[in-house]
Design a protein around this motif. Sequence first.
Motif, PDB file in Angstrom:
ATOM      1  N   ASP A  53      31.474  -1.832 -50.028  1.00 52.94           N
ATOM      2  CA  ASP A  53      31.990  -2.183 -51.424  1.00 52.94           C
ATOM      3  C   ASP A  53      31.053  -3.025 -52.259  1.00 52.94           C
ATOM      4  OD1 ASP A  53      33.415  -3.153 -53.499  1.00 52.94           O
ATOM      5  OD2 ASP A  53      35.009  -3.799 -52.344  1.00 52.94           O
ATOM      6  N   PRO A  54      30.496  -2.294 -53.062  1.00 51.69           N
ATOM      7  CA  PRO A  54      29.302  -2.888 -53.997  1.00 51.69           C
ATOM      8  C   PRO A  54      29.907  -4.269 -54.832  1.00 51.69           C
ATOM      9  CG  PRO A  54      29.835  -0.702 -54.964  1.00 51.69           C
ATOM     10  CD  PRO A  54      30.631  -0.736 -53.606  1.00 51.69           C
ATOM     11  N   ARG A 106      29.825  -9.941 -55.421  1.00 50.01           N
ATOM     12  CA  ARG A 106      30.427 -11.412 -55.404  1.00 50.01           C
ATOM     13  C   ARG A 106      30.007 -12.379 -54.151  1.00 50.01           C
ATOM     14  NH1 ARG A 106      33.832 -13.223 -51.975  1.00 50.01           N
ATOM     15  NH2 ARG A 106      33.969 -11.350 -50.934  1.00 50.01           N
ATOM     16  N   ARG A 107      29.736 -11.668 -53.113  1.00 51.99           N
ATOM     17  CA  ARG A 107      29.214 -12.578 -52.068  1.00 51.99           C
ATOM     18  C   ARG A 107      27.923 -12.833 -52.424  1.00 51.99           C
ATOM     19  NH1 ARG A 107      28.673  -9.782 -47.560  1.00 51.99           N
ATOM     20  NH2 ARG A 107      28.968  -8.056 -48.357  1.00 51.99           N
ATOM     21  N   PHE A 108      26.883 -12.070 -52.846  1.00 51.41           N
ATOM     22  CA  PHE A 108      25.724 -12.461 -53.188  1.00 51.41           C
ATOM     23  C   PHE A 108      25.268 -13.575 -54.217  1.00 51.41           C
ATOM     24  CE2 PHE A 108      21.566 -11.357 -55.576  1.00 51.41           C
ATOM     25  CZ  PHE A 108      20.774 -11.572 -54.329  1.00 51.41           C
ATOM     26  N   GLN A 165      22.182 -17.736 -46.098  1.00 52.97           N
ATOM     27  CA  GLN A 165      23.509 -16.916 -46.469  1.00 52.97           C
ATOM     28  C   GLN A 165      23.142 -16.001 -47.497  1.00 52.97           C
ATOM     29  OE1 GLN A 165      26.616 -19.196 -48.195  1.00 52.97           O
ATOM     30  NE2 GLN A 165      27.993 -17.552 -48.057  1.00 52.97           N
ATOM     31  N   ALA A 166      22.162 -16.216 -48.479  1.00 46.48           N
ATOM     32  CA  ALA A 166      22.022 -15.314 -49.652  1.00 46.48           C
ATOM     33  C   ALA A 166      21.176 -14.413 -48.698  1.00 46.48           C
ATOM     34  CB  ALA A 166      21.042 -15.683 -50.526  1.00 46.48           C
ATOM     35  N   SER A 198      20.312  -8.605 -46.625  1.00 43.99           N
ATOM     36  CA  SER A 198      19.691  -7.857 -45.593  1.00 43.99           C
ATOM     37  C   SER A 198      20.665  -6.590 -45.501  1.00 43.99           C
ATOM     38  CB  SER A 198      19.935  -8.637 -44.413  1.00 43.99           C
ATOM     39  OG  SER A 198      21.118  -8.871 -43.893  1.00 43.99           O
ATOM     40  N   GLU A 199      22.065  -6.580 -45.924  1.00 39.01           N
ATOM     41  CA  GLU A 199      22.932  -5.564 -46.162  1.00 39.01           C
ATOM     42  C   GLU A 199      22.449  -4.223 -47.100  1.00 39.01           C
ATOM     43  OE1 GLU A 199      26.775  -6.678 -47.130  1.00 39.01           O
ATOM     44  OE2 GLU A 199      26.494  -8.436 -45.889  1.00 39.01           O
TER      45      GLU A 199
END
Length: 66
Positions: free
Chosen positions: A7-8, A13-15, A43-44, A49-50
């Motif tokens: 889900d881009p 959002r997570r990035f 974390q970033a 890495s995904e």
Amino acid sequence: MSCDPFDPLDWLRRFEAAGGWYVVQDDKVWTGWKAFGDAQEEQAREVWSELVGREDRREMVRAILM
């Protein structure tokens, strides 16, 4: 590697939550992350890495940003 669909919007959002940033310039997207400390930088990097080696995922994120 996860079997869950990528889900881009969730990835962005997570990035961003991990201190990641992006700049859209012409037809390019530049990314990076703030280094507030070891835990947040890690974390970033983990979120980033995904996309490593996954041109399909990179294109999905790029399409949203463009």
